[in-house]
Scaffold this active site. Structure first.
Site, short mmCIF file in Angstrom:
data_model
loop_
_atom_site.label_atom_id
_atom_site.label_comp_id
_atom_site.label_asym_id
_atom_site.label_seq_id
_atom_site.Cartn_x
_atom_site.Cartn_y
_atom_site.Cartn_z
N GLU A 1 -9.13 4.38 -1.66
CA GLU A 1 -7.95 4.18 -2.51
C GLU A 1 -8.36 3.55 -3.85
OE1 GLU A 1 -4.69 2.17 -0.72
OE2 GLU A 1 -4.89 3.22 1.19
N LYS B 1 -3.16 -1.83 10.16
CA LYS B 1 -3.54 -1.78 8.74
C LYS B 1 -3.73 -3.17 8.17
CE LYS B 1 -2.65 2.68 7.35
NZ LYS B 1 -3.48 3.45 6.40
N ARG C 1 -6.57 3.47 13.89
CA ARG C 1 -5.63 4.57 14.13
C ARG C 1 -4.95 4.48 15.49
NH1 ARG C 1 -4.65 6.14 9.04
NH2 ARG C 1 -6.50 6.91 8.00
N ASP D 1 -8.64 0.68 2.50
CA ASP D 1 -7.60 0.22 3.42
C ASP D 1 -8.00 0.61 4.84
OD1 ASP D 1 -5.09 -0.75 4.26
OD2 ASP D 1 -4.32 1.29 4.31
N GLN E 1 -2.36 1.66 15.18
CA GLN E 1 -1.32 2.12 14.25
C GLN E 1 -0.41 3.16 14.90
OE1 GLN E 1 -2.93 4.07 10.76
NE2 GLN E 1 -0.91 4.59 9.98
N HIS F 1 -2.87 14.28 1.22
CA HIS F 1 -3.07 13.41 2.38
C HIS F 1 -1.86 13.49 3.31
CE1 HIS F 1 -4.15 9.87 4.75
NE2 HIS F 1 -3.00 9.31 4.43
N THR G 1 -8.48 -5.43 4.11
CA THR G 1 -8.42 -4.51 2.98
C THR G 1 -9.52 -4.95 2.02
OG1 THR G 1 -6.03 -4.33 3.27
CG2 THR G 1 -6.93 -3.57 1.17
N ASP H 1 0.85 -1.19 0.00
CA ASP H 1 0.00 0.00 0.00
C ASP H 1 0.89 1.24 0.00
OD1 ASP H 1 -2.54 1.02 -0.15
OD2 ASP H 1 -2.67 1.37 2.00
N GLU I 1 -8.23 12.67 8.36
CA GLU I 1 -8.12 13.98 7.71
C GLU I 1 -9.38 14.81 7.93
OE1 GLU I 1 -6.61 14.64 3.56
OE2 GLU I 1 -6.33 12.47 3.66
N GLU J 1 -9.91 4.26 4.43
CA GLU J 1 -9.13 5.06 3.49
C GLU J 1 -9.59 4.72 2.07
OE1 GLU J 1 -4.89 4.54 4.21
OE2 GLU J 1 -4.93 6.00 5.85
#
Lengths: 435, 435
Positions: A213, A264, A249, A245, A252, A147, A268, A140, A380, A211
């Site tokens: 993607e 992560k 948080r 993905d 992580q 970002h 997926t 990834d 974000e 996320e």
């Protein structure tokens, strides 16, 4: 890279499968993406087989192969299942012949044997879609500079120097790449009760994120100790799917001594159809240039020809739906805004000499853009949980709650081209399993 | 976890294959590790088949299967090749029956049909050894607290908090896991000309390093969304090999926004034989405890029974040989000094719910220890290049040079047990390929 258009791209071509011609259809006759399916009559666990989406129908490749010949038939046989990796590894010309033959069989005015073509159709509602391939590897990337800048701004630390010089990436877990609809079980792990507070807990992740993607599936790659030029990398790309993905948080943030790992790896999600690079040809545009103060693309990742057509114009959206039935779009961005092209990512991934292989999947990283609504993950959008989203009904979200679902969609669009889509990439959050 | 000894461990047992009884032999009859081989008469690229090392001979499992029955024969057939993953996935009792049957056939005083047993032997010198399996995934841990502390000391930053609470890991590239002897092509990549200096270059890695590790191959794992207890994780371990996680320190230092990536992906070398957990049973010892100031092991990674036998007493050494013919041991450490056990690493890897699979390989991370000579990579030994190793002939090394080779060896040892080894894990540095 050359962008070559052929009759399969002809925007005036329509299908005798009426649903393929509807405005807003993901799968017009210009798309013809590949996937794997099982009919609902097939026993659970029986081998899936290859199909092509057309409107609300699926062309069963095993059912149509008798109408094909030469390279097209050869490509159709490579999609027999239980994986599309053999199809991906076929020469691009063979896959192109197959798509051209299907385009001819299913186009309006076709003089092909319509009975056999009709017999090979299954309604999408009658099948279960299956992951197109178990990728030998999944990596990834983190290829949106918007970002990266927003994520760094939240920490008070500067953007890592490398992010301006190379497409940053980490290797993920291929074993947890799953098809749309797979439940998103909230992972358990260790995290700080309050970020930076030092009190370490083990439990269900409190800061669950998504996320948005795009992913690229590879036809093959390089041998051990060898590399790929950007042009060679472009030629290794088979097609694209949407990717979510999912990110824990809290886990992580705590574990990241050597990068993201368990935060992560738990799931997926990918959309079920692989939209070929050939189908995406009409939507290729110049890659994002470098602005004042941004370093030049390094020579080994620079290819003027790829640069001219390196990006793909795709509008991507994410929608969050709550268990209470509220639904709201939470992100809209453009894949053409990425700082690095897929070909650059593939060339970078090969540049150390580790082999890439047929069926490998590379994720682009969160597709954010400069606009305020182009913040394509909750970290974000909510400024790491500090600024809740307020829904129309007054409910709020900073992170994903049990029962929420996130649906990603994508639509490639260009003047004088019929827009094409990817299907849906959706996942619903389930409570952590008890231990 | 229970450590169970059986007649295959009997230290008085000797083999009628004389070389197996030599002092210092890696493969006495107590070891019986599994590997894959091709005879030198076989065509290049033809499927390899399974074998067991005994002294300087290899037992061809296809040649001996007719002398076996029941579960032992079933296990031998699972080793038919071209991968040992099916053997790893067999029930441990079946593999145990196979090892017991071989131990009986090849022991001194055996009354088994020696003609067939002798006919199944091939001299090691007559075969090419092949990677036992292409791991579906490779993850590399960082489980020596001594390694972590020395590496952090070099940066002036404190040890990451997570390193005290969990076995830190990153996902690597399974496609570049290769067998001993595979040439180590110096990778090209981007790095700072002088660390921290800001001038970014692309070229052959100037700071090439090795890392002495042990790896564990798995029998299987968890399903998506499920986890493994430490006891279940222990039961998923098939056996161990030596691992050299070659590291490009310049590339790694520059790219590490999301952890090591290309700096660690270009090659991972493993020794050819998988020494089973059963063969390692006599060498299990209590895991390293926690000292004053170190957090307790978290509950979900704590298992008192595993703790009592969680470590494995293995002396590991690395030897550097130069093109000029000088050779010197550069590291000696003990696997029993690791901060986390393999079972804890496996349980941690499964704890997010991403599936582990038969044939997966997990590396321990650099096996360093508290002693000065237990610095098991050059970054530690030369203090990031600041303090050269001086060889007996006056030549110096801070990083690996073209033509250097590094050989790792391991030896499990315990009172009242016949020591066993792993064979060699060696790689020689070749100049970067021209671009």
């Amino acid at each position: 890279m050359r962008v070559e258009l052929n009759p399969t791209h002809d925007p005036s071509r329509r299908s005798w499968v009426g649903s393929a011609n509807a405005a807003g259809a993901d799968f017009p006759i210009q798309n013809l993406p590949f996937g794997l399916f099982r009919t609902k009559q097939q026993p659970v666990g029986s081998p899936p087989r290859g199909g092509v989406a057309l409107g609300d129908q699926i062309i069963d490749l095993a059912g149509i192969v008798g109408e094909l010949n030469g390279a097209a038939a050869d490509a159709a046989r490579a999609a027999i299942g239980p994986s599309l990796a053999p199809l991906m590894a076929r020469p691009p010309a063979a896959v192109s012949h197959l798509r051209a033959a299907l385009s001819d069989l299913y186009r309006e005015g076709a003089d092909a044997p319509r009975a056999a073509a009709r017999a090979a159709l299954l309604p999408s509602s009658a099948v279960e879609l299956v992951l197109p391939a178990r990728p030998p590897s999944f990596a990834d990337f983190c290829s949106s500079i918007d970002h990266i800048r927003r994520m760094a701004a939240g920490t008070g630390r500067p953007v890592a120097a490398c992010a301006n010089h190379l497409p940053v990436s980490y290797n993920g877990r291929a074993s947890s790449v799953a098809i749309t609809g797979t439940p998103v079980v909230r992972p358990r792990g260790q995290f700080e009760a309050r970020p930076g507070g030092g009190e370490v807990r083990y439990g269900p992740e409190p800061r669950l994120d998504y996320e948005l993607e795009l992913g690229v599936w590879l036809r093959g790659g390089n041998r051990l100790g060898q590399t790929l030029s950007v042009a060679e990398a472009e030629a290794m790309m088979f097609g694209c799917s949407l990717v979510n993905d999912w990110s824990a948080r809290g886990i992580q943030a705590f574990e990241m001594m050597l990068g993201p790992h368990l935060g992560k790896s738990f799931l997926t999600t990918v959309s079920p159809w692989i939209v070929t690079m050939e189908a995406l040809a009409p939507f290729r545009v110049a890659a994002r240039g470098r602005e004042q103060g941004e370093p030049a693309v390094p020579d080994h990742l620079h290819d003027a020809d790829d640069r001219a057509h390196g990006a793909i114009r795709i509008e991507l959206t994410a929608r969050l739906s709550t268990a209470a039935g509220h639904s709201q779009r939470i992100a809209r961005s453009g894949f053409e805004d990425m700082f690095w092209t897929f070909a650059q990512m593939v060339a970078h991934q090969a540049s150390s000499g580790a082999p890439l292989e047929a069926g490998d999947l590379l994720g682009s990283g969160t597709v954010s853009g400069p606009a305020d609504d182009a913040r394509a993950c909750l970290a974000e959008l909510t400024e790491r949980g500090g600024n809740p989203i307020v829904f129309d009904d007054g409910s709020r979200r900073v992170w994903l709650e049990d029962g929420d679902s996130v649906a990603i969609r994508g639509r490639a669009h260009a003047p004088n081209a019929v827009p094409i889509g990817f299907g849906e990439c959706v996942g619903r959050i389930l409570a952590a399993v008890s231990t």
